[in-house]
Design an enzyme around this catalytic site. Structure first.
Site, PDB file in Angstrom:
ATOM      1  N   LYS A 112      37.191  41.194 -15.416  1.00  0.00           N
ATOM      2  CA  LYS A 112      35.938  40.632 -15.209  1.00  0.00           C
ATOM      3  C   LYS A 112      35.158  41.243 -16.287  1.00  0.00           C
ATOM      4  O   LYS A 112      34.267  40.117 -17.034  1.00  0.00           O
ATOM      5  CB  LYS A 112      35.398  41.605 -14.328  1.00  0.00           C
ATOM      6  CG  LYS A 112      33.705  41.170 -13.781  1.00  0.00           C
ATOM      7  CD  LYS A 112      33.271  41.716 -12.561  1.00  0.00           C
ATOM      8  CE  LYS A 112      31.856  41.167 -12.300  1.00  0.00           C
ATOM      9  NZ  LYS A 112      31.413  42.015 -11.162  1.00  0.00           N
ATOM     10  N   GLU A 147      42.410  31.555   0.619  1.00  0.00           N
ATOM     11  CA  GLU A 147      42.808  31.233  -0.701  1.00  0.00           C
ATOM     12  C   GLU A 147      44.167  30.594  -0.687  1.00  0.00           C
ATOM     13  O   GLU A 147      44.512  29.775  -1.509  1.00  0.00           O
ATOM     14  CB  GLU A 147      43.076  32.596  -1.386  1.00  0.00           C
ATOM     15  CG  GLU A 147      41.669  33.337  -2.058  1.00  0.00           C
ATOM     16  CD  GLU A 147      41.026  34.257  -0.911  1.00  0.00           C
ATOM     17  OE1 GLU A 147      40.301  35.015  -1.374  1.00  0.00           O
ATOM     18  OE2 GLU A 147      41.714  34.400   0.170  1.00  0.00           O
ATOM     19  N   MET A 167      62.145  23.439  15.446  1.00  0.00           N
ATOM     20  CA  MET A 167      63.553  23.253  14.784  1.00  0.00           C
ATOM     21  C   MET A 167      64.175  24.452  14.883  1.00  0.00           C
ATOM     22  O   MET A 167      65.496  24.511  14.952  1.00  0.00           O
ATOM     23  CB  MET A 167      62.865  23.271  13.219  1.00  0.00           C
ATOM     24  CG  MET A 167      64.053  23.094  12.186  1.00  0.00           C
ATOM     25  SD  MET A 167      65.117  21.425  12.635  1.00  0.00           S
ATOM     26  CE  MET A 167      64.165  20.463  11.729  1.00  0.00           C
ATOM     27  N   PHE A 204      39.095  49.282  -6.839  1.00  0.00           N
ATOM     28  CA  PHE A 204      38.952  48.615  -5.660  1.00  0.00           C
ATOM     29  C   PHE A 204      39.403  47.454  -6.101  1.00  0.00           C
ATOM     30  O   PHE A 204      38.982  46.547  -6.995  1.00  0.00           O
ATOM     31  CB  PHE A 204      37.532  48.672  -5.298  1.00  0.00           C
ATOM     32  CG  PHE A 204      37.305  47.907  -4.205  1.00  0.00           C
ATOM     33  CD1 PHE A 204      37.713  48.109  -2.861  1.00  0.00           C
ATOM     34  CD2 PHE A 204      36.178  46.672  -4.339  1.00  0.00           C
ATOM     35  CE1 PHE A 204      37.110  47.535  -1.800  1.00  0.00           C
ATOM     36  CE2 PHE A 204      35.812  46.001  -3.307  1.00  0.00           C
ATOM     37  CZ  PHE A 204      36.240  46.249  -2.104  1.00  0.00           C
ATOM     38  N   GLN A 205      40.165  46.716  -5.046  1.00  0.00           N
ATOM     39  CA  GLN A 205      40.794  45.268  -5.023  1.00  0.00           C
ATOM     40  C   GLN A 205      41.381  44.875  -6.700  1.00  0.00           C
ATOM     41  O   GLN A 205      41.114  43.907  -7.218  1.00  0.00           O
ATOM     42  CB  GLN A 205      39.427  44.274  -5.175  1.00  0.00           C
ATOM     43  CG  GLN A 205      38.766  44.192  -3.515  1.00  0.00           C
ATOM     44  CD  GLN A 205      38.378  43.097  -3.416  1.00  0.00           C
ATOM     45  OE1 GLN A 205      37.413  42.629  -4.118  1.00  0.00           O
ATOM     46  NE2 GLN A 205      38.325  42.595  -2.057  1.00  0.00           N
TER      47      GLN A 205
END
Length: 554
Positions: free
Chosen positions: A163, A51, A468, A113-114
């Site tokens: 959802k 993602e 760097m 969940f999630q």
């Protein structure tokens, strides 16, 4: 007509002109993905490896086109994986709409969940956040998200959709999209005073940033510089707005800007700060920055005026609109003595030495520009390679140098290059410049480039260390190299081939030239590993908090 929330989502995307969407599916967004299946003839969905890669790809797409980038992720870890990409877009004022799924409304707040409160997590790094609670609000919320992302100072907007909202139904009425128009309230007296200030200056300098590119105001800025003969310097976010080699283009300003550029600002009697925010990588010491100059700031965001540096005059509004109104009021001028002085300084500037036995960064980039041609679009990660690219690429066009400026996101480059390539298609080569440290962060997006047959050329500046950070340890930490040599044994040629890409290993400039010429003909992604000495430095350099008196030249 009555549609599900998922179909409303797809209809609004089409309505808003979205042709390409980046994302990764999951349980909470299955209804949305089902709608995308039905709308696949109108919306192209690009599935990335991660993602974060999707967010960077949407960002790169937006930077390359000026359009709003769109990214879609599921709830929980899918949403949190977007955070770095959203923050990157926020710091650089890039228009993006991030759409996340969430658990059903009845499950919110139950540690389901999630489930995660992504609106709260991203609140400090977005222009606005929406949580959709009712399906009949969805269409207008999505339209507002696109409007906010593009209006005023651009930036990312997040829309979180439970959802059950995507599965519910509502009446949908199509709306003809309107291009957001930001109208600047122009004050004639303030404009006249600004023109007078410019006319009275004897040693003026224009210092401009990403706001000029965002406003598509490059022509107006150059017209002002030309009309009043004002040399101009830029931040990393504005590379390409003024063409490489133009006599009025002083080059990069700040920590790794050239001595002439920093000296010109130090000696100027007027600094026109246009579409820029005086970041700590430019105004390293705010007490000493442009200490001899009056400062006139032009910016769309009033909160930027007097935020980092106290200014004497300001004009708030869209840069393009202000410059269009200001130009007729500014008198033609010549600053012969000032330009002569600048040319004398330029003759003494730092220039790295060529070497035919190894790959020097400036030579590598010079050869890259020579072979890729003026239409090439360059995308970088973050580190030494980023600064060498900023310094040495022969920038000739706006929106042709994409890099993470404000957040400095290692791993930004590959996703952004994929987004940029999908934006420009076959018309322009896309070159991804990275270091071995940055590349390891998101090299998994190679599978995306392979899957979609995207001929992104990745040039890896491999010095085997975190260059760097190591440079700072050399200069300021007594060469105590703590955790900057990861001792990796990555074989980039074999790894590229494992992904289904082509790989080359180069230890000389001639080998790179041959590999790059072949890469330009490729129909898919190519990696070119270039061996760089670990003691190569980005020079000049002004230490953090320093001024031109502290500049390190070798």
């Amino acid at each position: 007509m009555v549609l599900t929330g998922a179909d409303i989502f797809a209809e609004v995307l089409v309505e808003q002109g979205v042709e390409t969407l980046f994302g990764y599916p999951g349980g909470a967004v299955l209804n949305l993905y089902d709608a995308l299946y039905k709308y696949s003839g109108k919306i192209r969905h690009i599935m990335t490896a991660h993602e974060q890669g999707a967010a960077h790809a949407a960002d790169g797409y937006a930077r390359a086109t000026g359009k709003t980038g769109v990214v879609l992720a599921t709830s929980g870890p899918g949403a949190t994986n977007l955070v770095t990409g959203i923050a990157t877009a926020y710091m650089d004022s890039i228009p993006m709409v991030a759409i996340t799924g969430n658990v059903g409304t009845s499950l919110i707040g139950r540690d389901s969940f999630q489930e995660v409160y992504i609106a709260g997590i991203t609140m400090p790094i977005t222009k606005h956040n929406f949580v959709v609670r009712k399906v009949d609000e969805l269409a207008d919320i999505l339209r507002d998200a696109f409007r906010i992302a593009q209006t005023g100072r651009k930036g990312p907007v997040l829309v979180d959709i439970p959802k059950d909202v995507t599965g519910a139904t509502a009446e949908f009425t199509p709306v003809k999209p309107q291009i957001p128009v930001y109208k600047t309230e122009l004050d004639g007296q303030e404009l006249a005073r600004a023109a007078q200030v410019i006319g009275n200056a004897r040693r003026p300098v224009i210092y401009f940033g990403g706001g000029v590119a965002a406003s598509e105001a490059g022509e107006e800025l150059y017209a002002l510089a030309k009309k009043a003969e004002i040399p101009a310097t830029y931040t990393m976010m504005a590379a390409g707005v003024l063409s490489y080699g133009d006599p009025l283009n002083l080059g990069l300003l700040g920590m790794h800007g050239c001595r002439t550029t920093n000296r010109a600002v130090n000696e100027a009697d007027l600094v026109l700060a246009i579409g820029t925010r005086f970041s700590d990588r430019v105004a390293l010491n705010t007490e000493k920055f442009a200490k001899n100059a009056a400062i006139l700031q032009i910016d769309i965001d009033p909160s930027e005026v007097n935020k980092n540096v106290e200014v004497d005059y300001s004009l708030v509004g869209d840069v393009k609109q202000i410059l269009q109104a200001l130009l007729p009021l500014v008198k033609d001028a010549k600053h012969t003595e000032w330009m002569t002085q600048i040319q004398a300084w330029q003759a003494q500037d730092y220039r790295p030495k060529d070497d035919k036995y190894c790959i020097r960064p400036h030579q590598l980039i010079g050869k890259m520009c020579e072979l890729a041609g003026p239409d090439a679009l360059y995308v970088t990660d973050v580190g030494q390679h980023q600064m060498w690219a900023t310094q040495y690429i022969r920038h000739v066009k706006p929106r042709s140098f994409l890099t993470s400026g404000g957040l400095g996101t290692m791993g930004f480059g590959y996703g952004a290059a994929i987004g940029a390539k999908l934006a420009v298609g076959e018309s322009r080569p896309v070159i991804h410049i990275t270091g071995d440290g940055s590349f390891h962060m998101n090299l998994n997006e190679a599978c995306t480039a392979v899957s979609y047959e995207l001929p992104v050329i990745t040039v890896i500046f491999n010095n085997t260390v975190l260059g760097m950070v190591r440079q700072w340890q050399t200069a300021f930490y007594g060469k105590r190299y703590s955790s900057t040599d990861p001792h990796r044994k990555t074989n980039y040629v074999k790894l590229a081939e494992g992904f289904g890409a082509k790989g080359y290993h180069c230890e000389t400039l001639d080998a790179f030239s041959a590999a790059f010429a072949e890469a330009l003909k490729s129909k898919g992604p190519v990696w070119i590993e270039c061996v760089i000495d670990k003691d190569e430095k980005v020079l000049p350099m002004i230490p953090a908090g320093g001024s031109i008196e502290d500049m390190i030249m070798d």
